[in-house]
Scaffold this active site. Sequence first.
Site, PDB file in Angstrom:
ATOM      1  N   ASP A  17       0.867  -1.160   0.000  1.00 43.29           N
ATOM      2  CA  ASP A  17       0.000   0.000   0.000  1.00 43.29           C
ATOM      3  C   ASP A  17       0.916   1.226   0.000  1.00 43.29           C
ATOM      4  O   ASP A  17       2.106   1.121   0.308  1.00 43.29           O
ATOM      5  CB  ASP A  17      -0.900  -0.032   1.241  1.00 43.29           C
ATOM      6  CG  ASP A  17      -1.835   1.158   1.321  1.00 43.29           C
ATOM      7  OD1 ASP A  17      -2.417   1.531   0.289  1.00 43.29           O
ATOM      8  OD2 ASP A  17      -1.964   1.726   2.421  1.00 43.29           O
TER       9      ASP A  17
ATOM     10  N   ASP B 263      -0.047   5.141   1.031  1.00 42.25           N
ATOM     11  CA  ASP B 263      -0.224   6.080   2.138  1.00 42.25           C
ATOM     12  C   ASP B 263      -0.306   5.352   3.475  1.00 42.25           C
ATOM     13  O   ASP B 263      -1.096   4.429   3.648  1.00 42.25           O
ATOM     14  CB  ASP B 263      -1.483   6.920   1.914  1.00 42.25           C
ATOM     15  CG  ASP B 263      -1.429   7.702   0.608  1.00 42.25           C
ATOM     16  OD1 ASP B 263      -0.330   8.174   0.251  1.00 42.25           O
ATOM     17  OD2 ASP B 263      -2.481   7.829  -0.053  1.00 42.25           O
TER      18      ASP B 263
END
Length: 184
Positions: A16, A18
Amino acid sequence: MIDLKTIDKSWTLFLDRDGVINHETVGLYITRWEDFKFYDGVLSALKVFAEKFGRIFIVTNQRGVSKGLMTEQDLKYIHLNMLGLIEANDGRIDKIYYCIEMESESPNRKPNPGMGLQAKRDFPEIDFKRSLMIGNTMNDMIFGKKLGCYTFFIASNRPAPALPNATTDAVFSSLKDIAELMIQ
């Protein structure tokens, strides 16, 4: 948990963005490159991952585009700059998959597995049983499990799930901690 020392070039890493690679404030969006800040140790961790994993992908929900907070060109500019710094520090990202759609039902919006399935179409050598998903939300963990991956939760800005947990194989505080275990 898997023995991180057994990971080799036959493995794939899904990350991922953020809250894992860069600082994130829950509920806000990174809309400009000037607001993008790598977590400490991420660039050195990505160098380790580049040496260990055969393929590395970022899979990221980016609803801020559909909300009109930024354009898709803004997002691509952030990614271009991010990749430049990663590569300048001997790291590697093979491809970034992102979903800008608003609807949770979108097949590409995590926790749905669409971005992972697209990676498999683009890179048929991916074996999800030899893949690791690292994220900071339960949607990231569910995404990984839907594909059949191992899942590591980064407790950067959200509470970590209690273990044992059906969707989370391990909890770490940062990518740096994972990388250090790989090279010990």
